[in-house]
Design an enzyme around this catalytic site. Structure first.
Site, mmCIF file in Angstrom:
data_model
loop_
_atom_site.group_PDB
_atom_site.id
_atom_site.type_symbol
_atom_site.label_atom_id
_atom_site.label_comp_id
_atom_site.label_asym_id
_atom_site.label_seq_id
_atom_site.Cartn_x
_atom_site.Cartn_y
_atom_site.Cartn_z
ATOM 1 C CG PHE A 1 -74.926 -8.805 57.737
ATOM 2 C CD1 PHE A 1 -76.165 -8.350 58.151
ATOM 3 C CD2 PHE A 1 -74.064 -9.340 58.689
ATOM 4 C CE1 PHE A 1 -76.540 -8.426 59.495
ATOM 5 C CE2 PHE A 1 -74.436 -9.434 60.019
ATOM 6 C CZ PHE A 1 -75.682 -8.970 60.422
ATOM 7 C CD GLU B 1 -71.823 -14.359 48.099
ATOM 8 O OE1 GLU B 1 -72.649 -13.774 47.379
ATOM 9 O OE2 GLU B 1 -72.066 -15.423 48.700
ATOM 10 C CB ALA C 1 -60.541 -18.683 72.600
ATOM 11 C CD GLU D 1 -61.441 -12.694 75.596
ATOM 12 O OE1 GLU D 1 -62.136 -13.497 76.257
ATOM 13 O OE2 GLU D 1 -61.926 -11.710 75.016
ATOM 14 C CD GLU E 1 -63.401 -16.554 77.520
ATOM 15 O OE1 GLU E 1 -62.743 -17.606 77.409
ATOM 16 O OE2 GLU E 1 -63.984 -16.011 76.565
ATOM 17 N N GLY F 1 -61.817 -20.713 53.673
ATOM 18 C CA GLY F 1 -62.675 -20.686 52.492
ATOM 19 C C GLY F 1 -63.708 -19.570 52.508
ATOM 20 C CD GLU G 1 -62.149 -16.525 63.696
ATOM 21 O OE1 GLU G 1 -62.064 -16.602 64.925
ATOM 22 O OE2 GLU G 1 -63.051 -17.086 63.040
ATOM 23 C CD GLU H 1 -75.278 -7.059 80.271
ATOM 24 O OE1 GLU H 1 -76.494 -7.015 80.049
ATOM 25 O OE2 GLU H 1 -74.554 -6.052 80.400
ATOM 26 C CD GLU I 1 -67.618 -14.815 78.170
ATOM 27 O OE1 GLU I 1 -66.896 -15.294 77.280
ATOM 28 O OE2 GLU I 1 -67.279 -13.842 78.865
#
Length: 196
Positions: free
Chosen positions: A22, A45, A83, A99, A103, A122, A126, A145, A147
């Site tokens: 995907f 996966e 973050a 960021e 934010e 697992g 990231e 936009e 957020e």
């Protein structure tokens, strides 16, 4: 542990082939066939993620900047440190500055890099780069936009208590607080390069 460049970790799994399952706007799911340490084969996966930053931002009064925002996968609002996702080719400090500004509306004069954490080893590659920011000044936020979030502040003690009480359950926030607590309490965290 000493060894040569050709020495392999005895637990290493070797990729034999890889296929995308995907391809989303943010996340990419892959399925790899791998050779296991005993020579047999299996499948793995996992999600490929562009990486992110988290910022422990300290206000002039010593309070920490927090956000409260709705996280759709769990269908509830969470209390988190600022973050965000690293853009392709973006320097991690540049991302942290961006960021924090977008934010929360804050810019910071002093930055320290505290390290990296891997939130979901697992099933994802990231990584989240952890920064410590001081010398904050309010310059106005620039939310993306779509957020929506609330900005609030907590003392280090209140934040730590919120973790122990289960009010803060976000993994990146807990890890970043843990890394920053020695600095917040006047100690040090070892090698923490300062950024101007």
């Amino acid at each position: 542990m000493s060894g040569t460049a050709s020495a392999r970790d005895p637990l290493e799994e070797i990729e034999l082939d890889s296929e995308p399952v995907f391809q989303g706007g943010l996340l990419k799911v892959w399925r790899d066939r791998v050779r296991l340490p005993d020579g047999s084969e299996s499948y793995r996966e996992y999600v490929r993620h562009p990486g992110a930053v988290v910022v422990v931002a300290v206000l002039p009064d010593g309070q920490l900047v927090f956000e409260r925002q709705f996280r759709y996968p769990l269908r509830k609002a969470f209390l988190e440190l600022p973050a965000g996702k690293i853009d392709p080719g973006e320097d991690i400090l540049t991302c942290a500055r961006r960021e924090l500004r977008e934010e929360t509306g804050y810019e910071a004069e002093n930055w320290r890099y505290l390290g990296v954490m891997h939130p979901c080893i697992g099933y994802s590659d990231e990584r989240i780069e952890i920064f410590f920011a001081q010398g904050l000044s309010q310059v106005g936020h620039e939310l993306d936009e779509g957020e929506f979030l609330e900005i609030l502040s907590l003392s280090a003690d209140e934040a730590e208590a919120a973790v122990h009480q289960g009010t803060i359950t976000d993994g990146k926030t807990i890890a970043a607080l843990f890394r920053a607590l020695p600095l917040l309490r006047g100690g040090h965290t070892g090698e923490v390069p300062a950024f101007a």
